[in-house]
Design an enzyme around this catalytic site. Sequence first.
Site, mmCIF file in Angstrom:
data_model
loop_
_atom_site.group_PDB
_atom_site.id
_atom_site.type_symbol
_atom_site.label_atom_id
_atom_site.label_comp_id
_atom_site.label_asym_id
_atom_site.label_seq_id
_atom_site.Cartn_x
_atom_site.Cartn_y
_atom_site.Cartn_z
ATOM 1 N N PHE A 19 83.430 11.412 36.405
ATOM 2 C CA PHE A 19 82.378 11.511 35.375
ATOM 3 C C PHE A 19 82.741 10.706 34.122
ATOM 4 O O PHE A 19 82.090 9.707 33.797
ATOM 5 C CB PHE A 19 82.160 12.999 35.078
ATOM 6 C CG PHE A 19 81.459 13.314 33.802
ATOM 7 C CD1 PHE A 19 80.286 12.653 33.435
ATOM 8 C CD2 PHE A 19 81.956 14.302 32.938
ATOM 9 C CE1 PHE A 19 79.631 12.953 32.245
ATOM 10 C CE2 PHE A 19 81.309 14.614 31.757
ATOM 11 C CZ PHE A 19 80.146 13.929 31.403
ATOM 12 N N GLY A 43 85.161 12.219 42.365
ATOM 13 C CA GLY A 43 84.451 11.038 41.866
ATOM 14 C C GLY A 43 83.789 10.310 43.020
ATOM 15 O O GLY A 43 83.893 10.723 44.171
ATOM 16 N N ASP A 98 95.903 8.462 45.703
ATOM 17 C CA ASP A 98 96.038 9.728 44.997
ATOM 18 C C ASP A 98 96.978 9.547 43.803
ATOM 19 O O ASP A 98 98.026 8.911 43.907
ATOM 20 C CB ASP A 98 96.614 10.774 45.955
ATOM 21 C CG ASP A 98 96.328 12.169 45.474
ATOM 22 O OD1 ASP A 98 95.584 12.890 46.165
ATOM 23 O OD2 ASP A 98 96.858 12.555 44.395
ATOM 24 N N THR A 137 98.469 17.884 40.410
ATOM 25 C CA THR A 137 97.557 16.814 39.980
ATOM 26 C C THR A 137 97.495 16.717 38.453
ATOM 27 O O THR A 137 97.532 15.626 37.891
ATOM 28 C CB THR A 137 96.135 17.076 40.539
ATOM 29 O OG1 THR A 137 96.220 17.083 41.955
ATOM 30 C CG2 THR A 137 95.161 16.003 40.091
ATOM 31 N N SER A 161 92.384 18.891 26.661
ATOM 32 C CA SER A 161 91.202 19.756 26.713
ATOM 33 C C SER A 161 91.236 20.822 25.633
ATOM 34 O O SER A 161 92.325 21.268 25.213
ATOM 35 C CB SER A 161 91.171 20.448 28.079
ATOM 36 O OG SER A 161 90.233 21.496 28.102
ATOM 37 N N TYR A 185 94.884 25.837 34.356
ATOM 38 C CA TYR A 185 94.341 24.552 33.913
ATOM 39 C C TYR A 185 94.692 24.287 32.443
ATOM 40 O O TYR A 185 95.160 23.221 32.077
ATOM 41 C CB TYR A 185 92.817 24.554 34.108
ATOM 42 C CG TYR A 185 92.107 23.353 33.543
ATOM 43 C CD1 TYR A 185 92.031 22.172 34.273
ATOM 44 C CD2 TYR A 185 91.502 23.395 32.281
ATOM 45 C CE1 TYR A 185 91.385 21.055 33.756
ATOM 46 C CE2 TYR A 185 90.856 22.289 31.754
ATOM 47 C CZ TYR A 185 90.794 21.128 32.499
ATOM 48 O OH TYR A 185 90.159 20.025 31.980
ATOM 49 N N LYS A 189 97.094 21.376 30.835
ATOM 50 C CA LYS A 189 96.629 20.421 29.827
ATOM 51 C C LYS A 189 97.478 20.510 28.554
ATOM 52 O O LYS A 189 97.736 19.501 27.900
ATOM 53 C CB LYS A 189 95.145 20.660 29.497
ATOM 54 C CG LYS A 189 94.193 20.224 30.613
ATOM 55 C CD LYS A 189 94.197 18.713 30.780
ATOM 56 C CE LYS A 189 93.243 18.253 31.867
ATOM 57 N NZ LYS A 189 93.236 16.786 32.037
ATOM 58 N N ARG A 309 80.953 35.755 32.720
ATOM 59 C CA ARG A 309 82.080 35.187 33.459
ATOM 60 C C ARG A 309 83.369 35.855 32.976
ATOM 61 O O ARG A 309 83.617 35.915 31.762
ATOM 62 C CB ARG A 309 82.125 33.690 33.169
ATOM 63 C CG ARG A 309 83.094 32.937 34.018
ATOM 64 C CD ARG A 309 83.178 31.493 33.573
ATOM 65 N NE ARG A 309 82.003 30.722 33.932
ATOM 66 C CZ ARG A 309 81.890 29.418 33.670
ATOM 67 N NH1 ARG A 309 82.851 28.786 33.015
ATOM 68 N NH2 ARG A 309 80.804 28.759 34.034
ATOM 69 N N ASP A 312 85.636 34.578 29.907
ATOM 70 C CA ASP A 312 84.902 33.508 29.214
ATOM 71 C C ASP A 312 85.282 33.446 27.732
ATOM 72 O O ASP A 312 85.439 34.484 27.071
ATOM 73 C CB ASP A 312 83.389 33.793 29.337
ATOM 74 C CG ASP A 312 82.540 32.584 28.990
ATOM 75 O OD1 ASP A 312 82.989 31.445 29.258
ATOM 76 O OD2 ASP A 312 81.431 32.780 28.448
HETATM 77 C C1 UD2 Z 1 84.913 24.002 29.465
HETATM 78 C C2 UD2 Z 1 85.403 22.942 30.423
HETATM 79 C C3 UD2 Z 1 86.721 23.328 30.998
HETATM 80 C C4 UD2 Z 1 87.720 23.649 29.917
HETATM 81 C C5 UD2 Z 1 87.127 24.689 28.951
HETATM 82 C C6 UD2 Z 1 88.013 24.872 27.731
HETATM 83 C C7 UD2 Z 1 83.428 21.944 31.402
HETATM 84 C C8 UD2 Z 1 82.601 21.842 32.629
HETATM 85 N N1 UD2 Z 1 84.446 22.812 31.508
HETATM 86 O O1 UD2 Z 1 84.696 25.221 30.161
HETATM 87 O O2 UD2 Z 1 87.222 22.245 31.783
HETATM 88 O O3 UD2 Z 1 88.050 22.470 29.234
HETATM 89 O O4 UD2 Z 1 85.857 24.268 28.455
HETATM 90 O O5 UD2 Z 1 87.653 25.995 27.024
HETATM 91 O O6 UD2 Z 1 83.222 21.279 30.424
HETATM 92 N N2 UD2 Z 1 77.306 29.283 31.838
HETATM 93 C C9 UD2 Z 1 76.137 29.967 32.091
HETATM 94 N N3 UD2 Z 1 75.476 29.693 33.234
HETATM 95 C C10 UD2 Z 1 75.915 28.768 34.153
HETATM 96 C C11 UD2 Z 1 77.111 28.071 33.870
HETATM 97 C C12 UD2 Z 1 77.785 28.360 32.695
HETATM 98 O O7 UD2 Z 1 75.712 30.809 31.308
HETATM 99 O O8 UD2 Z 1 75.245 28.571 35.182
HETATM 100 C C13 UD2 Z 1 78.041 29.585 30.590
HETATM 101 C C14 UD2 Z 1 79.487 29.995 30.836
HETATM 102 O O9 UD2 Z 1 79.602 31.371 31.076
HETATM 103 C C15 UD2 Z 1 80.128 29.583 29.516
HETATM 104 C C16 UD2 Z 1 79.307 28.355 29.073
HETATM 105 O O10 UD2 Z 1 78.100 28.395 29.828
HETATM 106 O O11 UD2 Z 1 79.988 30.596 28.572
HETATM 107 C C17 UD2 Z 1 79.989 27.051 29.322
HETATM 108 O O12 UD2 Z 1 80.455 27.002 30.655
HETATM 109 P P1 UD2 Z 1 81.049 25.679 31.315
HETATM 110 O O13 UD2 Z 1 81.520 26.037 32.670
HETATM 111 O O14 UD2 Z 1 80.091 24.557 31.207
HETATM 112 O O15 UD2 Z 1 82.260 25.272 30.374
HETATM 113 P P2 UD2 Z 1 83.473 26.135 29.753
HETATM 114 O O16 UD2 Z 1 83.258 26.157 28.276
HETATM 115 O O17 UD2 Z 1 83.658 27.415 30.459
#
Ligand code: UD2
Length: 388
Positions: A19, A43, A98, A137, A161, A185, A189, A309, A312
């Site tokens: 991406f 990718g 890889d 990785t 991150s 993860y 990072k 989640r 979260d």
């Molecule tokens: C992001 C990064 C992750 C890590 C993290 C650091 C992405 C994809 N992931 O995770 O790699 O760096 O930040 O804190 O950028 N949600 C919904 N419905 C859905 C999917 C998600 O409500 O169908 C909510 C989820 O519960 C969360 C928010 O949206 O509160 C963001 O979720 P995410 O998976 O896009 O990214 P995040 O912040 O968990």
Amino acid sequence: MTSPAIRDRTVLVTGGGGFIGSHLVEALAPYNDVRVLDNFSTGSRDNLSSVTSPQWTNDAPTSADGGFDDAGGGGDAGDAGDAGDARYDGSPTIIDGDITDPMALQRAARGVDLIFHQAALVSVAKSVDAPRRSNETNLDASLLVLDQARQEDARVVLASSAAVYGHPDELPVSETARTEPTSPYGIQKLALDQYARRYHELYDLPTVALRYFNAYGPRQQGPYSGVISTFLEQARSDDPITIEGDGEQTRDFVHVSDVVRANIRAATTDAVGEAYNVGTGDRTSIRDLAELVRDAVGSSSPIVHREPRPGDIRHSRADVSKASRELGFETRVGLESGIRSLVAETGSEQGRSTSPPQEQGQGQGQGQQQQQQQQQPLTARPERQSQD
Ligand code: UD2
């Protein structure tokens, strides 16, 4: 049109088929000899099939930026070059391998001036399921990259991150905040981020770690791809938009073109051996986001709630002052404009477009947030400041 900041260099982008990596390749390939090392597990080669709009990313550094090439040849703010200068055909050399394979890495990195290390297993959930596998990785391979860079005397910009912070104590979260990652993860990072800085200190290797907040944009797809791409897909099919929890959690969403620009700044700054937040300094609740996406698509999807989640993060917002001060980095794409362009660009075919999102003349960091909202009212409800 501005001049390219990085020109006539040999550049390796690990994870260049992914991406963020593929957007970076797109920005660099017309002006540089670009190599991509990717195993194409997440990718795709399609992401590299055409160079579309490089002019909005690899632009000249600001006066705050030292410039990558002071020996001539590299673009500087005053250089005459523009996109018409493109002397490369825009196609990277692809090394299908890889990142954990030292031989593949050695081959890909031979003679490079600069490495953008984007390859990673980005799924937080998978890192919880298989910590050692993701560690190989995300961390072991990053050490291989750093060691290879020492061999080649190359600068390295690494993808870190916001996950390094875990649950922030206060917002916006600055680079000096407590780091308490909540997942393998995040731990990986954080270790990468610290290794990068120590390699500068111990071996004088020019490194920069960029702590991405929630990046979004074209070509972000797959089951772990992020809430914006999930909501977009749901809205397009008029399926329910699924908010996890109450939707009051907030994130700092940063457009991939701005992430690429941060990488270019990191590759040209004198302020190496540092980690920088890459976000907008703004935050949006997931509920507002759901409405924003639904409006942009013109969808009739209902918005539904399901279980939150586990683990979260409640709120996340970058303090962008260090990146602004040291890198001269300001984001240009506001969330509404970014989502509208995403809807337009991905309407027919994922990520293939020649129309970048409309950029704002000003950065949209904390200081400009209020002004931006007056100039470009959001369709979604304004953010609730009390949530911080
Ligand atoms: C992001 C990064 C992750 C890590 C993290 C650091 C992405 C994809 N992931 O995770 O790699 O760096 O930040 O804190 O950028 N949600 C919904 N419905 C859905 C999917 C998600 O409500 O169908 C909510 C989820 O519960 C969360 C928010 O949206 O509160 C963001 O979720 P995410 O998976 O896009 O990214 P995040 O912040 O968990």
